[in-house]
Design a protein around this motif. Structure first.
Motif, PDB file in Angstrom:
ATOM      1  N   CYS A  45     -58.307 -18.652  -6.248  1.00 21.67           N
ATOM      2  CA  CYS A  45     -57.960 -17.255  -6.543  1.00 21.67           C
ATOM      3  C   CYS A  45     -57.198 -16.653  -5.372  1.00 21.67           C
ATOM      4  CB  CYS A  45     -59.213 -16.433  -6.817  1.00 21.67           C
ATOM      5  SG  CYS A  45     -59.983 -16.833  -8.384  1.00 21.67           S
TER       6      CYS A  45
ATOM      7  N   LEU B 285     -62.046  -8.900  -9.378  1.00 20.43           N
ATOM      8  CA  LEU B 285     -62.344 -10.330  -9.476  1.00 20.43           C
ATOM      9  C   LEU B 285     -63.379 -10.739  -8.423  1.00 20.43           C
ATOM     10  CD1 LEU B 285     -61.300 -12.730 -11.156  1.00 20.43           C
ATOM     11  CD2 LEU B 285     -59.680 -13.215  -9.337  1.00 20.43           C
ATOM     12  N   GLY B 286     -63.195 -10.259  -7.198  1.00 19.88           N
ATOM     13  CA  GLY B 286     -64.135 -10.584  -6.137  1.00 19.88           C
ATOM     14  C   GLY B 286     -65.502  -9.974  -6.406  1.00 19.88           C
TER      15      GLY B 286
ATOM     16  N   LEU C 288     -63.047 -22.259  -6.754  1.00 20.71           N
ATOM     17  CA  LEU C 288     -62.425 -21.168  -7.504  1.00 20.71           C
ATOM     18  C   LEU C 288     -62.050 -20.022  -6.581  1.00 20.71           C
ATOM     19  CD1 LEU C 288     -64.288 -20.612 -10.887  1.00 20.71           C
ATOM     20  CD2 LEU C 288     -61.895 -21.155 -10.512  1.00 20.71           C
ATOM     21  N   TYR C 289     -62.941 -19.740  -5.634  1.00 19.98           N
ATOM     22  CA  TYR C 289     -62.708 -18.678  -4.663  1.00 19.98           C
ATOM     23  C   TYR C 289     -61.396 -18.921  -3.912  1.00 19.98           C
ATOM     24  CZ  TYR C 289     -63.637 -15.852  -0.467  1.00 19.98           C
ATOM     25  OH  TYR C 289     -63.535 -14.964   0.567  1.00 19.98           O
TER      26      TYR C 289
ATOM     27  N   ILE D 106     -62.975 -15.024 -14.942  1.00 21.91           N
ATOM     28  CA  ILE D 106     -62.310 -16.306 -15.218  1.00 21.91           C
ATOM     29  C   ILE D 106     -62.779 -16.900 -16.543  1.00 21.91           C
ATOM     30  CG2 ILE D 106     -62.104 -18.703 -14.428  1.00 21.91           C
ATOM     31  CD1 ILE D 106     -60.446 -16.909 -12.745  1.00 21.91           C
TER      32      ILE D 106
ATOM     33  N   PHE E 193     -60.314  -9.026  -1.959  1.00 24.69           N
ATOM     34  CA  PHE E 193     -61.103  -9.989  -2.712  1.00 24.69           C
ATOM     35  C   PHE E 193     -62.548 -10.041  -2.198  1.00 24.69           C
ATOM     36  CE2 PHE E 193     -61.748 -14.555  -4.138  1.00 24.69           C
ATOM     37  CZ  PHE E 193     -61.725 -14.238  -5.481  1.00 24.69           C
TER      38      PHE E 193
ATOM     39  N   GLN F 118     -67.831 -11.743  -8.745  1.00 25.58           N
ATOM     40  CA  GLN F 118     -67.999 -13.136  -8.343  1.00 25.58           C
ATOM     41  C   GLN F 118     -67.199 -14.084  -9.227  1.00 25.58           C
ATOM     42  OE1 GLN F 118     -71.424 -14.461  -6.545  1.00 25.58           O
ATOM     43  NE2 GLN F 118     -72.241 -12.459  -6.076  1.00 25.58           N
ATOM     44  N   ILE F 119     -65.981 -13.682  -9.514  1.00 24.46           N
ATOM     45  CA  ILE F 119     -64.958 -14.515 -10.150  1.00 24.46           C
ATOM     46  C   ILE F 119     -65.297 -14.938 -11.579  1.00 24.46           C
ATOM     47  CG2 ILE F 119     -63.445 -16.520  -9.887  1.00 24.46           C
ATOM     48  CD1 ILE F 119     -64.358 -16.635  -6.929  1.00 24.46           C
TER      49      ILE F 119
END
Ligand SMILES: [K+]
Ligand SMILES: [K+]
Lengths: 485, 485
Positions: free
Chosen positions: A407, A466-467, A403-404, A475, A433, A470-471
């Motif tokens: 993104c 978002l970063g 996912l990281y 999400i 991020f 931790q997403i």
């Protein structure tokens, strides 16, 4: 409906806290007569009032926080609090657009430390203090979020944190309840910050700069009170002090706590994340210094080592200070610094990115795959220290890392669509991020994020949030199953 | 020792095959009187002789190929065969360095199609034919490697291929033995190539160009007989024919085989990789055309669609032709093309990169993680079609993808250390590692790889080989356990 009430209730409390913090900048402004008093009076009043309104109008809300409420709260806290903390900026600088003020505010509260302000040296004391207070208080929040809340939400394999104790910290070493854990960590964080302030004063800063930069270093926020950042001081002692405290801040604060409580350094020795982090970062410093010396960027090795160490450590720990315009270094070094910013910081620290523990798990898993490849029928488990890491955690971790990357890819392509050049787009997204701060080219350490368009600025603000969460906490809101039931 | 003998024996056979193939270029050279006869006489003689020496001196070697031998053979075949196939280049162009000749040769045999030759239009017919023959025969080898050998070695989750049949191809649909499978695939490959040659002739090419470009298209190699590549023809019919055959070549050849054997198109409909590939690539063509039109790169939408489609498809399928200097397009489009080159091609095709099946598994796994995150106690498996994908395969796939990214990162940093700019370094590694061909900037479609230094050229050659053998077969040689026992 009850969920909504609970969220408004808790968020009201957080907003009141934000207003309370703002009042300290108000006091500074009154005391220093720096001309920002009106901005802070209005800011504090609005924030406290709206916070109180939210809090007291929902007193009947249930206090029980479910997982769903938890995720929503995290998302809302990190995206809506900056609206309030941006008020003083907006009032003091009438020409400032909301998008830019929000960016600066998000940058503070996510401890990214990217700035759109120029002429920072001439800003009122209270405005600069407010920026650094945002860094510091957010750092505190992030540590508590990471150590006390993430494991409950179970984000990206972090249920292993504490519960399965990879490294030194056993659950039994930490106080059992969230409130107690939070208080213990707060004391450690505040204590080390105090030592940092005094050290910076001794190294030659004035008290105000010492406080501001200690806040920025301990939170790995990286704001400065000078346009030329730490380069302003041109002081080896200051660089050494900041380097040490940035390294400390990128280590798990739970480890610091156990070290202090046990009065023994052995938890450091047992902290696998810390060992990996220090080995990687310090050897990178040496190599970067060699490259800078070899390419003639600096005339002698000691100078190269000084500048390589400070600038590499500050980016690798996601703090994001600068003493040199590393944008003009041979591209290998700044790119390597950005790469380190993706994976160096420990869990339970104020750094960002993937975190060292996930990097280690992924490396060990890949090593295990290669082994299984040679011995297809051998049974072997992934171990960290003497703990077996379950398959569930491994898939959580790889899911997080995927996912990281997704993104980053999506956000970089979004910036490319707006017409930015590739190096600026990639470095801006990585820096935002990972909550590191400066990127390269147009957003390099010698410039700032002011030249970005509104749309580009909003994309970067989103990347920082978002970063920081931790997403997953953002999400997850896009997954249909989340809203069912 | 027996392992070594077996390897020399099999490699001798492969070398003799290489010499045999070279003799067809020798005949062409004699027939066309193009001046390269000496180069091919010497090349064929040396290759056949050394091949025969290796083969016949090890007749006593065991014919049983273990997994260990298999990996070594794959590594040696793809790194040593290019030494022989480079001989005609070296003899015909005395000024050519070995590093450059080896690069061209590796580029041909890995179906990368990156070139260091300028003035291709003026090269002897036989030399150009030799380059395209390398593409074509390697494409054949890759398909057999992918469909018949990879599942046995169990590389990166590819044991699921055929064995567990994600998509349309059931094991029972394919002939049971490697030799039979190979023969069936060879017929399909040669048959489609023949149709491609005729179509290109009808579209306006001469026979020689039609043969060469059909070889390059079906193998997704991407060599051309013209410096200006397909742009030389400036012909819509030729672009349409090549686009269709490149799309076909990026689909699993086992699916083609079953379609032909069953005389039914339904295996295409059931091939999940193909559906994902076509959806992704064709929608990307539309979007890229929109961007090129919107930014005024081309004056009208049809022209933008024509150029976007041809150049995007050729990079996404890892073929690597070009009709336009897409290096000068808005950076979003060529970067998106390079991104697609990483993941679009199907397993069992001649494309490179991660392969669509692994992309799909990773996406589904991440989706599953998000679901588990909301329902922590739910039990749900990863499914493709009506097959459950076991955890072992998922970890193999994620392990492969992680290694894939690590290799790109390491190779890019290696190129950065040599002083290349970032976009050139990144695009060169992605283009070589995915066996796509042209990159951007210094290695863009309007130039070639000739401007790279020897060290940079060697790094790119290594990237091509590493990507072609799907990483594991090379990486495994660096794992100590591989050499024990
Ligand atoms: K930072
Ligand atoms: K190619």
């Amino acid at each position: 409906m009850t969920v909504l009430l609970t969220i408004i209730h808790v968020f009201g409390l957080i907003t009141m806290g934000c207003g309370g913090l703002m009042s300290t900048s108000l006091l500074t402004s009154i005391f220093a007569k720096d001309g920002a008093m009106d901005a802070f009076i209005e800011g504090t009043a609005i924030t406290l009032l709206l916070g109180a309104l939210m809090f007291f109008s929902t007193l009947r809300a249930t206090k029980k926080v479910t997982r769903q409420t938890g995720f929503l709260l995290v998302a809302i806290t990190w995206s809506a609090t900056p609206v309030f903390s941006a008020i003083p900026f907006l009032i003091y600088i009438p020409s400032l657009s909301f998008v830019d003020a929000y960016f600066e505010s998000v940058s503070g509260l996510t401890t990214t430390g990217a700035t759109i302000f120029s002429g920072i040296d001439n800003l009122p004391m209270s405005i600069n203090l407010w920026r650094h207070e945002l860094n510091w208080i957010a750092g505190m929040g992030i540590i508590i979020f990471a150590v006390a809340i993430l494991p409950i939400l179970g984000i990206g394999g972090m249920q292993l944190y504490m519960a399965e104790a990879p490294g030194s910290v056993k659950e039994s070493d930490l106080p059992p309840r969230i409130a107690q854990t939070a208080k213990a960590l707060w004391l450690v964080y505040a204590g080390i910050t105090a030592v940092c302030i005094i050290s910076l004063k001794l190294a030659g800063m004035n008290w105000f700069d010492a406080i501001c930069h200690a806040f920025a270093a301990m939170s790995l926020g990286g704001f400065s009170t000078h346009d030329s950042n730490i380069g302003f001081f041109d002081s080896v002692p200051i660089e050494i002090v900041l380097t040490i405290f940035q390294l400390l801040a990128a280590i798990n604060f739970a480890t610091h706590f156990v070290v202090i409580r046990k009065r023994s350094l052995s938890p450091y020795r047992e902290d696998m994340e810390m060992r990996g982090f220090l080995t990687l970062v310090l050897s990178s410093c040496l190599f970067a210094a060699y490259v800078l010396w070899d390419t003639g960027t600096y005339p002698d090795f000691p100078t190269a080592l000084r500048h390589a160490t400070f600038n590499l450590v500050t980016i690798a720990t996601d703090c994001g200070f600068a003493t040199q315009n590393f944008n003009q270094w041979p591209i290998f070094v700044p790119m390597w610094m950005l790469f380190l910013s993706c994976l160096s910081a420990s869990s339970g620290s104020t750094g960002g990115g993937i975190r060292m523990i996930r990097t280690i798990i992924l490396l060990k898993q890949t090593r295990l795959e290669l082994f299984k490849f040679i011995h297809p029928y051998a049974i072997k488990s992934l171990r960290i220290g003497d703990q077996i890491i379950s398959n569930n955690i491994v898939t959580s971790v790889t899911g997080f890392i995927f996912l990281y990357f997704m993104c980053i890819v999506i956000l970089v392509f979004a910036l490319l669509l707006t017409g930015l050049d590739f190096v600026t787009a990639l470095s801006a997204i990585i820096a935002c991020f990972n909550n590191a701060g400066p990127g390269l080219n147009q957003v390099g350490p010698a410039t700032n994020y002011a030249s970005l368009s509104d749309l580009q600025t909003m994309i970067c603000s989103f990347a920082m949030i978002l970063g920081r969460v931790q997403i997953f906490s953002i999400i997850i809101l896009f997954v249909p199953e989340f809203w069912r039931k």
